[in-house]
Design an enzyme around this catalytic site. Structure first.
Site, short mmCIF file in Angstrom:
data_model
loop_
_atom_site.label_atom_id
_atom_site.label_comp_id
_atom_site.label_asym_id
_atom_site.label_seq_id
_atom_site.Cartn_x
_atom_site.Cartn_y
_atom_site.Cartn_z
N GLY A 186 -3.78 -4.90 -7.51
CA GLY A 186 -2.50 -4.38 -7.97
C GLY A 186 -1.99 -3.40 -6.93
N CYS A 187 -0.69 -3.14 -6.87
CA CYS A 187 -0.20 -2.41 -5.71
C CYS A 187 1.20 -1.87 -5.89
CB CYS A 187 -0.14 -3.33 -4.50
SG CYS A 187 -1.64 -4.23 -4.24
N GLY A 188 1.62 -1.13 -4.84
CA GLY A 188 3.01 -0.74 -4.70
C GLY A 188 3.52 -1.32 -3.39
N HIS A 218 2.70 -1.23 2.13
CA HIS A 218 1.91 -1.61 0.96
C HIS A 218 0.92 -0.52 0.60
CE1 HIS A 218 -1.21 -4.03 -1.24
NE2 HIS A 218 -0.10 -4.47 -1.78
N ASN A 219 0.77 -0.32 -0.67
CA ASN A 219 -0.21 0.63 -1.18
C ASN A 219 -1.09 -0.14 -2.13
OD1 ASN A 219 -1.61 2.83 -2.00
ND2 ASN A 219 0.09 3.79 -3.12
#
Lengths: 366, 158, 508, 429, 244
Positions: free
Chosen positions: A18-20, A187-188
């Site tokens: 999952g990410c930002g 991306h995080n």
């Protein structure tokens, strides 16, 4: 656990996360510093867990604009020697150097990071896809066959910078603010099941494609087998990897525009197709879905895909992941959260939420 | 007169000849309404309101059609055979019956059963006036008999 | 005295306290097991005739009858089981080939029972299939590898350069297997045909021809062209939704078919286009197909005859070399390929063949799908799996292994009443399915049959949706070939490799 | 002068069905009924049951009490119609005249009384048996005079039913019948034989092939009857003449209405006056078996004719396409149903199928494979099926061999006929 | 009245400040420079409290809140009003996805558009009756699994379809009122569109007036157009899918 083991473990199986995500583009091609993307992605700390971050910048190597640029990470010197020997056998090396980095204490395991500016040894016919295929093959060969080496960026006049750490740490490490580009994506990462491996961080890239992705796709198994059928080797076992290859296959090889790619990856429901009034269009949509059924990406995703000519945001077809878009002048912004845009663009001309499955396409002008 | 005529349709192609319709008709018209008690109990076993016919591989069970122009009703000497105003069913009042057999003579389906000793009509389909749904229809294992309304629409047991 | 009375496989126990002597059992048993003695008012049962079909048990209004296995047994012997002994006894009586019906009943490993499915937890959401969109639509036919179109049309849309090859559109990836009118009754055919049409899937004529009463359902019929070519004429081909060349079937690979003359009634005669009362013989091979290029010739003969507007498929039994054979068939021009596994059913087959020839469908599907992918021709044909699907989960697993759709036969017949007594070949099916006896066929009211078969399709489709939803998938195409959703339990490395799945406990 | 739209003379089954027929078409027009009887309605065939004490008077009406009110019909009881003025359209009854627009004559039948010596002097103990008043008179007589035995003249339907009523009253009864069998119009000798046995068990005497030639009386009271040709005298104080009925056409005759044995009617039950109709035992309508007009004095015919007349009187359209004689009766516990011609002339045109068993008898008379008549005795339950087959003049060739079979039923009939029987929903074949 | 400048402030700090202010008896709090801070007002249980947020609050604004009123001058991100128990959220901009997810009571007014799955699984309970009023349009899955309460969809801007597809899918209680009707939307199979009755009109009027008051519209203008009601046609649409 040693770094090498982490890599092997992560590479032995698929790694969803999952990410930002965040992306900025200047549509006129005017380059700007990586500050903005850094601030934007860093604002979404809640969306990551410090186990992976990365950036892709386009237009960052103007002096090598015509050279293929490989970013490669090595576990050890031995790997580097073998890979460089292989590269030299296939390319003329215009320049090679360590990727400039800063020391960041928080980053415990740091691989050897090098970049190579390359020309293919024997020229290919200009319009043919042969040169790109050659480049992909080289990158895939290295990733498949050379233990301890990983090509993580392989486009022209663009570069991917990524690693295990939070976005601030990785940004600082790679000196992102020192680069100027006309497209930036970031991306995080919030990986599950693993402590993270540098090569597994996003963005994922092949040629000048880069993809940052939020979500986990349930159709991975078939997407991958479909791509393997089309000659891609999935060696990273990440969703991002198959998404990137899907873009390469559909965009570069099948020459479909982003609108159509959107209709394949996030296909309209049959009920929606049936409601299409124009019969020819209905037939087209139906055919598109039938032919590319194995390319449908099922499950939640929000992605920002870029190549040297465009930045595209896309959601899954029932919008299970967030994505916000904004415009200000020639700038276009995409992010998981509106605040991540507002932070760097206080008064956008326009802020909107893209429709599920409808790509937001920002193209380079001229 | 509000009347919702219901009829039983016979699908002779699907009658399997098990005669369970009779078993359930008898049970429904018994005191206990329980099969085993009906058959094995002390009381008399009622006569079914169904005429079962069989010939070679074909069979069917027929019961009163509750005709619109029922000759049994029109010609009954005592009014024992009557049409129920509410339901439109043709019913029989045993008390009034004197056994003149006018109804038997005139029923073209031959579905009225008599008791010679009592000199009365003994059994005739009443579409299970005591139950919500005709027992023969409910229990026909192959839906060879179905209940329909006056438009011929199938009525399911609710 | 080597002669023995035939084995009583079952006993019909009568609970006298419940029996009301209504004699329904006497009337319905086609095998004359039950009888009523008018003098004594007693009911008798002759167990030796009992096929174990449970019809009487189901019809008994008081539940007085119970069919049980006959416990009479031979001495315990791991090799010489009662079954084998009695087979020999029976064969010694008349020197014949043992016949049987339905699918393989030997305890070969059923891989479906060693495969488990995945579900979403946290990292992606499972989907509620009842409320959220959930798509099972499936297309059977050859697909191009890529779309070809010319730029924007007048209205701004895209214009296809050519229509894609013909497809059949299914609302759910479940179809009814080939079962001929002859092997099953017309009422059984009608039941399945109507259910298929009502649900939006396909049914299959088998090689029984297409009876005129089935014309209303011909929009969704796959017609078979088998070695006997029964009922095959241009009209038959034209009416169909798709054509299927039947090379083999899972229950009897390499064996032909034989409908004895006494079963060739007037109706069957008309449908199969052969004189009534003559044997309907399906040769073991097609005598115009002795090699793969001959198959190609037939495929294209059929395409020519039908103007290239219907998919033409080929059905084969899953045998050792199934993957390369399948590849050859696809390259021969088939638009779909049907693979029927060792558990596939039949109306009649020699027991020795049925129980010993072929391979399980799970392995065959995995091998064929993988082989076609390796050769880059997976898109060129749809893969239909057949042979022993007992539950929706089996179907989900088959699709994840690589099938586009499945054929169900036995389970469809069970929905019509079949209790798998395996006596189809006697023609005395009490349930009115595998029989042409008018006294028995009337027992299957096609209205009920269609409703029940439809219910089965509906129930399984709902279950498939539930399972898909659990995996976080909302279109069946994302399950197809998605072996990541499968894990093996208790399988060897080689088995896992053939199935192309990981063992349970292994993560992505 | 009273005025009415519809006037009906006679309040039995034809009259009542006529009211219903009128009301099918005309919900309002005034209906008046004149009846020479004193009760509002009753089934005449039930008088034997009344005589036998099986039912009360209250059980005799075939329509309930509200019938006349509900249908807006005014009933004049004890009003004998004396005269019809066909041209002026009025009827004189009870001295007054009633003007009508449409008239139905449903006067029924009148008991036939032969000329018997001494009949005029026998004032007491001699009865006929067609009306409730007859039954009442007999009962009264029996009770007052403590009668123990009786002689009934006539072994036809009325005679037998009367005898049965008397037997149930424990009156020792002897039936005298001129023919060689009972119910000579209906039964053959075989059938009669079975009933004779049953009557014998009930101790009912039967003298066949004789009739009563004279009544012996004393002081106006019957003492006995003398038989002919045997000449024997039977002692009795109760003598019932029950030979049959003849159409009561006197009033119609006087009005100039066309008649044969009964009043001649067309298929709409109209007489030669287009506003005057006739129905029931008084009318001579079509006999579908004979193909010509005849008086068929049975209940179903009267009902049907009354209804058809009523519909046509009210301006509707109904056709009486003829019926045929049929009888259902239970004598001494033996149920009998018969249809049509049961004793065919020996001309060779007729084929007879018969089967006799223990307590049952079945006879089918065929002409050119079409049933002309039949007798069911003992087992009558499926007999109604034949009413349809005969009515429809169905060719039975295809199932002739099944006609006598024990389990004869609808299944024996051709599929097409089963379809024809049920219009719309019913039997799907 | 207390002013907080939230610029660059972590949400934990911000929420701490808000809670502190409320504990000290303040009832009016204004926050400046909100940008992405999550959980503002989370679990606050107090009546008569007004919080004004200027900027873009982060996800889960007012989650589990029970009583306070939050006014946002700006857009809200996903999950605002998540499992709201009571209180009010007034949004002068637009909303992201999942607005009012599982809300049991309280009111949410949005001037602009809302995202996907808004009002999903809203449910009423005893005296709790959740209400969402949307000035603009909604995306797909509006009122999904809705079990109670009401959603009023005004579609004032008319720049796109008033709602997306799968409108009211799985809905088994409550009502959605759409101004002008849900033309062109694919409805869930559990619901149907009906004309509104007097009772409905009364409810709509009440909330439309409030909406107009908050955002400066004329309520008569809003009420001029006809409303349509989207309600479930059965309380148990899936009763027949299980076999026991």
């Amino acid at each position: 656990m040693e770094y090498g083991q982490l890599k092997e473990r992560e590479r032995s199986g698929r790694v969803p996360s999952g990410c930002g995500v965040s992306g900025i583009m200047n549509r006129t091609g005017k380059v700007f510093s990586g500050d903005g993307i850094l601030a934007s992605i860093c604002s979404m700390t809640e969306r990551g867990n410090g186990l992976g971050s990365g950036y892709a910048g386009y237009g960052i190597y103007p002096e090598y604009a015509d050279n293929w640029c490989f970013h490669i990470m090595y576990d050890e010197r031995k790997a580097r020697e073998l890979v460089e020997e292989y590269i030299e056998s296939r390319f003329e090396v215009v320049n090679e150097e360590p990727i400039p980095t800063r020391k960041v204490d928080a980053l415990k395991y740091v691989p050897l990071l090098f970049r190579y500016f390359l020309n293919v040894k024997n020229g290919f016919a200009p319009e043919s896809a042969a040169e790109e295929d050659y480049v992909i093959k080289t990158a895939m060969d290295i990733n498949r066959n050379f233990k301890g080496a990983c090509v993580f960026s392989s486009g022209k006049n663009m570069g991917i910078f990524k690693g295990v750490g939070n976005p601030g740490e990785i940004g600082e490490f790679y000196r992102i603010e020192d680069y100027k580009g006309y497209i930036w994506t970031a991306h995080n990462r919030f990986p599950t099941n693993t402590v993270g491996w540098w090569g597994g961080a996003h963005p994922f890239g092949i040629l000048d494609w880069s993809v940052v992705h939020n979500g986990e796709i349930s159709s991975y198994g078939i997407n991958r087998r479909y791509l393997e059928n089309a000659g891609y080797y999935c060696t990273f076992f990440t969703d991002t990897e198959v998404i990137t290859y899907l873009f390469d296959l559909l965009g570069r090889k099948h020459k479909l525009d982003f609108e159509l790619i959107g209709k394949i990856l996030a296909a309209p429901f049959w009920s929606e197709i049936e409601r299409e009034k124009d019969e020819r269009n209905r037939e087209f949509l139906k055919t598109l879905r039938i032919i590319y059924s194995s390319a449908l990406i099922n499950g939640p995703f929000a992605i920002i895909v870029a190549n040297s000519t465009a930045m595209v945001g896309l959601n899954d077809r029932i919008k299970l992941r967030p994505l916000v878009a904004a415009e200000k002048g020639e700038f276009i912004y995409l992010a998981s959260e509106e605040s991540a845009i507002r932070l760097i663009c206080e008064n956008p001309d326009n802020v909107w939420m893209p429709d599920a499955g409808q790509p937001v396409i920002a193209k380079l002008k001229g | 007169m509000e009347r919702k005529a219901k009829k039983i349709v016979i699908k002779e192609n699907y009658c399997i000849g098990c005669r369970l319709c009779e078993v359930y008709c008898i049970t429904q018209h018994s005191k206990s309404k329980d099969i085993i008690k009906t058959y094995k109990g002390k009381g008399p076993v009622p006569v079914s309101g169904i005429c079962f016919e069989e010939k070679g591989s074909v069979s069917f069970a027929i019961q009163c059609r509750h005709c619109d122009d029922a000759p049994c009703v029109e010609n009954c000497l005592t009014g024992a055979m009557y049409r129920d105003k509410e339901t439109g069913r043709v019913l029989h009042n045993r008390e009034k019956c004197v056994g003149c057999w006018m109804c038997v003579m005139l029923c073209p389906f031959g579905v009225i059963k008599i008791d010679r000793a009592e000199k009365k009509v003994v059994s005739k389909c009443d579409l299970c006036i005591d139950g919500a749904f005709p027992a023969c229809v409910e229990h026909c294992p192959n839906e060879a008999i179905c209940l329909v309304d006056e438009d011929g629409k199938k009525i399911e047991k609710t | 005295m080597a002669r023995a009375k035939s084995a009583c496989e079952f006993v019909a126990e009568r609970d006298e306290s419940r029996c009301v002597k209504c004699q329904a059992c006497v009337r319905v048993c086609a095998n004359d097991v039950h009888s009523y003695d008018g003098d004594t008012g007693a009911l008798f049962s002759d167990y030796s005739k009992c096929a174990g079909c449970h019809f009487c048990e189901d019809i008994c209004p008081t539940g007085a009858l119970t069919i049980r296995r006959n416990l009479s047994d031979t001495r315990e012997n791991a090799n010489w089981t009662k079954d084998y002994i009695y087979k020999i006894i029976r064969q010694s009586e008349n020197g014949g080939v043992l016949l049987t019906g339905m699918g393989n009943d030997r305890p070969y490993r059923n891989y479906f029972e060693h495969i488990v499915l995945n579900a979403s937890q946290v990292t992606n959401p499972s989907i509620d299939p009842l409320r959220e969109p959930m798509e099972l639509k499936t297309f059977i036919g050859r697909k191009p590898d890529r779309i070809e179109f010319s730029g924007a049309g007048k209205s701004g849309g895209h214009v296809l350069k050519q229509k894609i090859p013909p497809q059949i559109e299914l609302e759910s990836p479940i179809m009814f297997s080939a079962m001929s009118f002859g092997s099953i009754s017309l009422n059984a055919c009608k039941s399945l045909a109507k259910a298929a049409c009502d649900f939006g899937v396909c049914w299959n004529t088998g090689e029984g021809g297409l009876h005129s009463e089935l014309y209303p359902y011909s929009d969704r019929v796959i017609v078979q062209i088998a070695s006997g070519r029964f009922g095959v004429n241009p009209d038959y081909l034209q009416r169909a939704a798709a054509l299927e060349i039947k090379v083999g079937q899972g229950a009897k690979p390499g064996i032909g078919g034989h409908l004895p003359g006494e079963k060739v009634s007037e109706e069957i005669s008309i449908t199969r286009m052969i004189p009534a009362g003559t044997d309907a013989l399906s040769p073991a091979p097609h005598h115009d197909i002795y090699s793969i290029e001959d198959l190609r010739q037939l495929i294209f003969a059929l395409k020519e005859a039908t103007g290239y507007v219907k998919p033409v498929g080929v059905k084969i039994a899953a045998v050792h070399n199934v993957a390369p054979i399948a590849s050859g068939i696809v390259r021969a021009g088939a638009d779909f390929i049907t693979v029927d596994g060792i558990r596939g059913g039949t109306g009649a087959a020699p027991a020795a063949i049925r129980d010993n020839v072929g391979i399980p469908i799970e392995l065959a599907v995995a091998a064929v799908d993988q082989r076609l992918r390796e050769e880059g021709i997976r898109n060129q044909a749809s893969l239909i799996a057949a042979g022993g699907f007992r539950t929706s989960a089996d179907i989900v697993k088959a699709i994840a292994l690589g099938a586009d759709a499945v054929y169900i036969g036995t389970s469809a017949l069970i929905s019509l009443g079949c209790h798998v007594c395996q006596k189809c070949y006697t023609g005395k099916c009490n349930w009115g399915i595998a029989t042409q006896d008018p006294y028995l066929t009337r027992r299957l009211n096609p209205e009920i049959g269609a409703r029940r078969a439809y219910n089965l399709l509906r129930a399984w489709s709902l279950e498939i949706k539930e399972m898909l939803g659990g995996m976080g998938i909302n279109a069946v195409e994302s399950l197809r070939g998605n072996r990541e959703q499968l894990r093996g339990v208790g399988l060897s490395e080689l088995e896992l490799k053939i199935l192309g799945i990981k063992h349970a406990g292994e993560s992505w | 002068m009273k005025k009415t739209k519809y006037l009906i003379i006679g309040n039995s089954v034809s009259g009542v069905n006529c009211v219903e027929g009128i009301r099918q078409v005309d919900k309002k027009g005034k209906i008046s009924i004149v009846s020479d009887e004193g009760v509002y309605n009753y089934s005449r065939p039930l008088i034997s049951y009344y005589l036998g004490g099986r039912i009360e008077k209250s059980g005799m009406p075939f329509r309930d009490e509200g019938f006349y009110g509900e249908n807006g019909a005014e009933l004049f009881l004890n009003a004998r119609a004396e005269k019809i003025d066909a041209l002026k359209k009025n009827v004189t009854a009870n001295g007054g005249a009633i003007e009508f627009e449409k008239l139905l004559i449903a006067t029924g039948g009148r008991p036939f009384v032969p000329r018997i010596e001494g009949i005029d002097s026998a004032k007491e103990g001699v009865f006929t048996f067609t009306k409730l008043s007859d039954a009442e008179a007999i009962i009264k007589y029996i009770e007052n005079e403590s009668i123990k035995n009786a002689v009934v003249l006539g072994g036809g339907l009325i005679g037998l039913k009367c005898a049965e009523g008397l037997i149930e009253r424990s009156i020792k009864t002897v039936i005298v019948e001129l023919a060689d069998r009972l119910l000579p119009n209906t039964l053959d000798k075989t059938a009669s034989g079975i009933i004779e046995e049953a009557l014998e068990k009930k101790e009912c005497g039967l003298i066949k092939e004789e009739t009563v030639s004279a009544i012996e009386s004393r002081g106006g009271r019957v003492e006995g009857v003398r038989l002919k040709p045997g000449g024997k005298t039977l002692k009795t104080n109760l003598f019932v003449i029950a030979i049959g009925v003849s159409p009561d056409i006197d009033i119609a005759k006087a009005a100039g209405i066309k008649h044969g044995r009964g009043i001649t009617v067309d298929s709409r039950m109209r007489t030669n006056f287009e506003y005057i109709y006739a129905a029931g035992d008084v009318a001579e309508g079509r006999d579908s078996l004979l193909g010509s007009n005849a008086v068929i004095a049975i209940w179903p015919v009267a009902a049907m004719q009354g209804r058809v007349a009523g519909i046509n009187m009210a301006g509707g359209s109904a056709v009486y396409d003829g019926m045929f004689p049929m009888n259902a009766v239970d004598i001494a516990g033996v149920p009998v149903v018969s249809f049509g011609i049961t004793n065919p002339p020996d001309t060779g045109e007729y084929e007879v199928l018969e089967k006799k068993g223990d307590g049952f008898y079945k006879k089918i008379v065929l002409k050119n494979n079409i049933i002309s008549g039949c007798i069911f005795l003992g087992k009558i339950e499926r007999s109604g099926i034949f009413s349809g087959i005969i009515r429809d003049r169905m060719d039975v060739t295809s199932f002739k061999k099944e006609l006598l079979s024990e389990d004869f039923g609808l299944l024996v009939l051709p599929k097409e006929y089963r379809k024809h029987m049920v219009v719309g929903e019913g039997i799907e074949v | 009245m207390m002013k907080i400048n939230a610029e660059g402030m972590h949400y934990r700090v911000l929420n701490e400040k808000i809670r502190g202010a409320l504990e000290s008896g303040l009832t009016d709090i204004s926050i400046e420079g909100v940008c992405g801070q999550r959980y503002i007002g989370a679990g606050l249980k107090k009546n008569g409290v007004c919080i004004t947020a200027n900027g873009i609050p982060g996800n889960d604004l007012g989650v589990f809140m029970d009583g306070p009123e939050i006014t946002v001058h700006g857009n809200v991100q996903d999950g605002a009003g998540n499992t709201l128990n009571s209180g009010r959220i007034i949004i002068h901009g637009s909303s992201g996805d999942l607005l009012g997810h599982s809300m049991r009571g309280g009111e949410i007014f949005v001037k602009g558009d809302v995202g996907y799955r808004v009002g999903i699984h809203m449910k009423e309970y005893k005296d709790f009756y959740p209400v969402i009023v949307i000035g603009g349009s909604a995306r797909s899955f509006l009122g999904e699994y809705m079990a109670g309460g009401m959603i009023i969809l005004l579609g004032l801007k008319k720049d796109r379809r008033i709602a997306g597809d799968f409108l009211g899918t799985g809905m088994h209680g409550g009502a959605i009122y759409a101004r002008g009707g849900p033309d062109g939307c694919q409805l869930g199979k559990e619901v149907k569109v009906f004309k509104v009755d007097g009772n409905d009109k009364e409810k709509i009027r009440k909330y439309a007036e409030r909406f107009a008051e908050y955002f400066g519209y004329a309520s008569e203008e809003i009420l001029k157009e006809e409303f349509f009601k989207i309600v479930p046609i059965t309380h148990r649409p899936y009763g027949k899918i299980y076999t026991y």
